[in-house]
Design a protein around this motif. Structure first.
Motif, PDB file in Angstrom:
ATOM      1  N   ALA A 129       0.822  -1.206   0.000  1.00 52.94           N
ATOM      2  CA  ALA A 129       0.000   0.000   0.000  1.00 52.94           C
ATOM      3  C   ALA A 129       0.858   1.258   0.000  1.00 52.94           C
ATOM      4  O   ALA A 129       0.617   2.189  -0.778  1.00 52.94           O
ATOM      5  N   VAL A 130       1.876   1.288   0.851  1.00 47.70           N
ATOM      6  CA  VAL A 130       2.702   2.494   0.931  1.00 47.70           C
ATOM      7  C   VAL A 130       3.584   2.632  -0.312  1.00 47.70           C
ATOM      8  O   VAL A 130       3.905   3.747  -0.743  1.00 47.70           O
ATOM      9  N   ALA A 131       3.956   1.507  -0.921  1.00 42.59           N
ATOM     10  CA  ALA A 131       4.746   1.573  -2.155  1.00 42.59           C
ATOM     11  C   ALA A 131       3.921   2.148  -3.298  1.00 42.59           C
ATOM     12  O   ALA A 131       4.428   2.905  -4.132  1.00 42.59           O
ATOM     13  N   SER A 132       2.637   1.803  -3.353  1.00 38.49           N
ATOM     14  CA  SER A 132       1.757   2.370  -4.377  1.00 38.49           C
ATOM     15  C   SER A 132       1.607   3.876  -4.186  1.00 38.49           C
ATOM     16  O   SER A 132       1.670   4.654  -5.143  1.00 38.49           O
ATOM     17  N   ALA A 183       5.611   4.817   5.989  1.00 40.00           N
ATOM     18  CA  ALA A 183       6.181   3.466   6.063  1.00 40.00           C
ATOM     19  C   ALA A 183       6.340   3.023   7.516  1.00 40.00           C
ATOM     20  O   ALA A 183       6.130   1.838   7.842  1.00 40.00           O
ATOM     21  N   VAL A 184       6.722   3.956   8.380  1.00 45.89           N
ATOM     22  CA  VAL A 184       6.841   3.625   9.811  1.00 45.89           C
ATOM     23  C   VAL A 184       5.487   3.176  10.351  1.00 45.89           C
ATOM     24  O   VAL A 184       5.382   2.165  11.061  1.00 45.89           O
ATOM     25  N   TRP A 185       4.431   3.930   9.997  1.00 41.83           N
ATOM     26  CA  TRP A 185       3.098   3.523  10.440  1.00 41.83           C
ATOM     27  C   TRP A 185       2.721   2.176   9.821  1.00 41.83           C
ATOM     28  O   TRP A 185       2.158   1.305  10.498  1.00 41.83           O
ATOM     29  N   SER A 186       3.026   1.996   8.546  1.00 41.01           N
ATOM     30  CA  SER A 186       2.646   0.769   7.837  1.00 41.01           C
ATOM     31  C   SER A 186       3.343  -0.459   8.401  1.00 41.01           C
ATOM     32  O   SER A 186       2.807  -1.573   8.320  1.00 41.01           O
ATOM     33  N   SER A 187       4.527  -0.278   8.949  1.00 39.09           N
ATOM     34  CA  SER A 187       5.293  -1.427   9.448  1.00 39.09           C
ATOM     35  C   SER A 187       4.596  -2.146  10.594  1.00 39.09           C
ATOM     36  O   SER A 187       4.936  -3.286  10.908  1.00 39.09           O
ATOM     37  N   ARG A 188       3.610  -1.489  11.194  1.00 39.27           N
ATOM     38  CA  ARG A 188       2.911  -2.106  12.326  1.00 39.27           C
ATOM     39  C   ARG A 188       1.424  -2.296  12.061  1.00 39.27           C
ATOM     40  O   ARG A 188       0.676  -2.639  12.984  1.00 39.27           O
ATOM     41  N   ARG A 189       0.998  -2.094  10.835  1.00 42.45           N
ATOM     42  CA  ARG A 189      -0.435  -2.191  10.547  1.00 42.45           C
ATOM     43  C   ARG A 189      -0.868  -3.640  10.384  1.00 42.45           C
ATOM     44  O   ARG A 189      -0.116  -4.491   9.900  1.00 42.45           O
ATOM     45  N   GLY A 190      -2.063  -3.943  10.831  1.00 45.91           N
ATOM     46  CA  GLY A 190      -2.624  -5.275  10.638  1.00 45.91           C
ATOM     47  C   GLY A 190      -1.915  -6.357  11.421  1.00 45.91           C
ATOM     48  O   GLY A 190      -0.895  -6.137  12.072  1.00 45.91           O
ATOM     49  N   ILE A 211      -4.918   5.458   4.831  1.00 46.10           N
ATOM     50  CA  ILE A 211      -4.083   6.047   5.891  1.00 46.10           C
ATOM     51  C   ILE A 211      -2.655   6.316   5.412  1.00 46.10           C
ATOM     52  O   ILE A 211      -2.123   7.406   5.667  1.00 46.10           O
ATOM     53  N   PRO A 212      -1.994   5.379   4.693  1.00 49.38           N
ATOM     54  CA  PRO A 212      -0.670   5.729   4.155  1.00 49.38           C
ATOM     55  C   PRO A 212      -0.706   6.947   3.249  1.00 49.38           C
ATOM     56  O   PRO A 212       0.207   7.776   3.261  1.00 49.38           O
ATOM     57  N   GLY A 213      -1.786   7.082   2.467  1.00 48.12           N
ATOM     58  CA  GLY A 213      -1.913   8.232   1.576  1.00 48.12           C
ATOM     59  C   GLY A 213      -2.078   9.529   2.348  1.00 48.12           C
ATOM     60  O   GLY A 213      -1.415  10.535   2.054  1.00 48.12           O
ATOM     61  N   LEU A 214      -2.956   9.521   3.348  1.00 47.66           N
ATOM     62  CA  LEU A 214      -3.176  10.722   4.144  1.00 47.66           C
ATOM     63  C   LEU A 214      -1.916  11.128   4.905  1.00 47.66           C
ATOM     64  O   LEU A 214      -1.557  12.308   4.964  1.00 47.66           O
ATOM     65  N   VAL A 252       0.678  12.592   2.327  1.00 39.08           N
ATOM     66  CA  VAL A 252       0.321  13.914   1.804  1.00 39.08           C
ATOM     67  C   VAL A 252       0.414  14.985   2.884  1.00 39.08           C
ATOM     68  O   VAL A 252       0.993  16.060   2.669  1.00 39.08           O
ATOM     69  N   VAL A 253      -0.134  14.713   4.067  1.00 40.96           N
ATOM     70  CA  VAL A 253      -0.125  15.711   5.138  1.00 40.96           C
ATOM     71  C   VAL A 253       1.303  15.997   5.591  1.00 40.96           C
ATOM     72  O   VAL A 253       1.719  17.164   5.702  1.00 40.96           O
ATOM     73  N   ALA A 254       2.079  14.945   5.842  1.00 39.31           N
ATOM     74  CA  ALA A 254       3.457  15.138   6.301  1.00 39.31           C
ATOM     75  C   ALA A 254       4.306  15.824   5.229  1.00 39.31           C
ATOM     76  O   ALA A 254       5.087  16.731   5.532  1.00 39.31           O
TER      77      ALA A 254
END
Length: 485
Positions: free
Chosen positions: A134-137, A188-195, A459-462, A465-467
């Motif tokens: 997801a974050v790579a996309s 990516a940091v957030w994604s590393s712990r998702r799910g 969430i990765p997209g938001l 973009v925000v950061a």
């Protein structure tokens, strides 16, 4: 005002229907909206963004020829070796790979070859593929505003210069690359712990309980490492990268560009009354090459950077064909060229429609939004984001909205700071890269939720973009305050 609202609804409806049908429909249905505004409502047609379109054609042709030469496979191989060498860091390395590839090639659609590899590496390492995929996309798309050959970046530089904010392509990417990289890495940091991990996910465990599904998920190995890369393919990559390097150098040192004598309008010259009774502007006379004393004059003019980019990219494509054996027919059949040509049609129709509407109602827009944007100029970020959700193109966002933003008096450094908000089309998961990512994830963890908006990319997209916008805004403000632009 009622007529203005009706015409705005026509524009929005055309954009909505275009996004529903997708692909070439974006530009075609925008053209239908344009026809209604011109022939039914009597609006004067705007000017198609031909300069930007020509750059896209040149960039897409060059990238397509690179893909046809096999050079893209070599670049993907380099990325795959890195991913397989460090599979435990796939959630960070995957978006880094797609981010860099997009910067180099100018289009995020290069990720189609890499995404199955990302999924394969994650599955073999026992990492939930949704995390890196997801974050790579997202990274592959937000990086478009970081590429020196992308339509969004070139359009920003060109349109800004026409509005008195002279900023070069290297100055733009000096802000967007670090800011978007930071935004992607935070995501990516957030994604590393998702799910849940795969071995703890009941839905995944139930899926691999079926022997057929287990074989489908674990039995396949996606790789390009077994492809033999010809030396000519590597030479093609060198030609391509050299072309980008030359563009960046010339953007920095425009004083070395060739100059030629041409007809230009005299500053302050008034419109000329013709014998027919019509008036013509000095700019129109200059474009026609007509010299009139006190109105136009001959003067040396340096070649424009958007023309330099086109010449260099087309020349690079020619060298790859002649020296590296790239076959033009293969380029036309590949996804990079096809997706690029779809973008050309989309920008052509959408920007022309938007330009027509905004030109007709700029006074109303200034009266309605002038006070707000003068006090809170950053709110243009919201306009960028919403428009991007509707039209799925950062280049079209820039071409359509940047002239309006300048007309509202928003400073150029502010517009550069909010440029990451031109990527908002992850919000509704109907863009080809997001759909392809869902389909390529054999584990089924990357998905579009039951309620559509609760999808893997939201969430990765938001976060990205925000950061990215916060960092870009701060960096742009800093550079503006020290007088760099």
């Amino acid at each position: 005002m009622l007529i203005t609202i009706i015409e705005l609804l026509i524009v929005l409806l055309a954009l909505y229907l275009g996004s529903r049908y997708g692909s070439l429909a974006l530009g075609a249905i925008a053209g239908l909206g344009l026809a209604i505004l011109v022939f039914d409502h009597g609006l004067q047609p705007g000017t198609p963004p031909t300069d930007v379109i020509y750059i896209i054609v040149a960039a897409v042709t060059c990238a397509g020829i690179l893909q046809a030469s096999g050079g893209m496979d070599w670049m993907i191989q380099i990325a795959e070796r890195m991913l397989r060498k460090h599979p435990q860091h796939i959630t960070y390395l995957a978006p880094l790979s797609t981010f860099v590839l997009t910067i180099l090639v100018g289009t995020g659609h290069v990720m189609y070859t890499l995404m199955p590899i990302i999924t394969d590496v994650a599955i073999k390492k026992g990492i939930r593929p949704e995390r890196p995929c997801a974050v790579a996309s997202v990274a592959s798309m937000i990086a478009i505003i970081c590429s020196p050959i992308s339509a969004a970046v070139v359009a920003f530089s060109t349109i800004s210069a026409l509005n008195g904010f002279h900023i070069s392509i290297p100055q733009i990417v000096a802000v967007t690359i670090p800011s978007c990289f930071i935004g992607v890495m935070i995501a990516a940091v957030w994604s590393s712990r998702r799910g849940l991990d795969l071995d703890k996910d009941p839905e995944f465990l139930a899926r691999i309980g079926d022997p057929v599904q287990r074989e489908y998920i674990y039995g396949n190995t996606q790789t390009v490492l077994d492809k033999k890369i010809d030396k000519k393919s590597k030479y093609a990559v060198c030609i391509f990268l050299a072309a980008i390097a030359i563009i960046v150098v010339l953007a920095f040192a425009q004083q070395i560009l060739p100059a030629y004598e041409t007809v230009v309008a005299v500053d302050g010259a008034k419109d000329v009354l013709l014998p027919t009774g019509k008036t013509v502007s000095p700019d129109k006379l200059a474009q026609a090459g007509i010299v009139m004393a006190g109105v136009t004059e001959k003067a040396p003019v340096t070649i424009k950077m958007y023309l330099v980019i086109q010449i260099i990219l087309i020349s690079a494509a020619a060298l790859m064909i002649i020296c590296c054996g790239a076959k033009p027919k293969n380029a036309v059949a590949d996804n990079v060229w096809q997706s690029g040509m779809v973008a050309v049609v989309a920008i052509y129709g959408i920007a022309w429609l938007s330009n027509t509407f905004f030109n007709a109602h700029i006074a109303d827009i200034q009266a309605l939004l002038g006070d707000m944007v003068s006090k809170y100029s950053w709110t243009v970020a919201i306009m960028f984001f919403i428009f991007s959700v509707l039209i799925n193109s950062q280049g079209a966002v820039v071409v359509s909205l940047l002239p309006v933003a300048y007309a509202l008096g928003i400073p150029g450094w502010v517009l550069l700071g909010v440029l990451p908000c031109a990527y908002g089309y992850f919000f509704i998961p109907n863009y080809p890269t997001d759909i392809a990512t869902v389909n390529m994830d054999r584990s089924g963890t990357t998905k579009i939720g039951k309620y559509v908006l609760n999808h893997s990319f939201m969430i990765p997209g938001l976060i990205s973009v925000v950061a990215s916008t916060l960092v870009a805004y701060a960096l742009s403000l800093l550079l503006h305050n020290v007088g760099l632009f």
